[in-house]
Design an enzyme around this catalytic site. Structure first.
Site, PDB file in Angstrom:
ATOM      1  CG  HIS A 101       5.136  -2.540   5.133  1.00 26.86           C
ATOM      2  ND1 HIS A 101       4.929  -1.176   5.280  1.00 26.86           N
ATOM      3  CD2 HIS A 101       3.947  -3.124   5.401  1.00 26.86           C
ATOM      4  CE1 HIS A 101       3.684  -0.965   5.643  1.00 26.86           C
ATOM      5  NE2 HIS A 101       3.058  -2.124   5.716  1.00 26.86           N
ATOM      6  CD  GLN A 140       2.551   3.834   3.211  1.00 31.13           C
ATOM      7  OE1 GLN A 140       2.273   4.569   2.280  1.00 31.13           O
ATOM      8  NE2 GLN A 140       3.799   3.566   3.559  1.00 31.13           N
ATOM      9  CG  ASN A 144      -1.775  -1.212   1.339  1.00 27.64           C
ATOM     10  OD1 ASN A 144      -2.341  -1.654   0.352  1.00 27.64           O
ATOM     11  ND2 ASN A 144      -1.877  -1.779   2.530  1.00 27.64           N
TER      12      ASN A 144
END
Length: 136
Positions: free
Chosen positions: A101, A95, A88
């Protein structure tokens, strides 16, 4: 560069204990502390990048190769039926931690993991608008 206030920087660099599945000079892969499914893991770069937009191209390439390596191994370990690879960028995209990540979410037949969206329709107007702008 690392951000001393970033929890994912601390996790990626071993300052906070984790269930580490894999580590190399650029990444640490850990089990997610709040998993969507058994075996849900996170790929964390050791350097701080807020999102994919900031990620160095070489690290981006390594991240996808690492995702493939991890899901191949974890499919055997978990006996799962498939995988979602989720990443995201920005609040609107979901996010919540602003350190790049990748989520590796194992999927099992008839699990109740919910990921998705309502299917829309690509209109002729939208298609033409996007195609004309991307080619500029």
């Amino acid at each position: 560069m690392r951000d001393e206030n970033c929890i994912f920087c601390k996790l990626a660099n071993g300052e906070i204990p984790t269930a580490t599945l894999y580590e190399d000079e650029d990444f640490r892969v850990i089990l997610d502390a709040s998993p969507a499914a058994k075996g849900h893991a996170l790929i964390l770069p050791k350097e701080h990048y807020a999102n994919l937009y900031e990620l160095d191209d070489a690290i981006a390439a390594k991240a996808l190769v690492l995702a493939k390596k991890m899901i191949t191994k974890m499919t055997d370990v978990l006996g799962c039926d498939g995988y979602n690879i989720v990443q995201n960028n920005g609040v609107a995209a979901g996010q919540t931690v602003f350190h790049f990540h990748i989520h590796l979410i194992p999927r099992f037949k008839d699990d109740h993991v919910v990921l998705g969206w309502e299917m829309g329709e690509l209109t002729e107007e939208d298609k033409e608008d996007i195609l004309s702008k991307i080619k500029e």
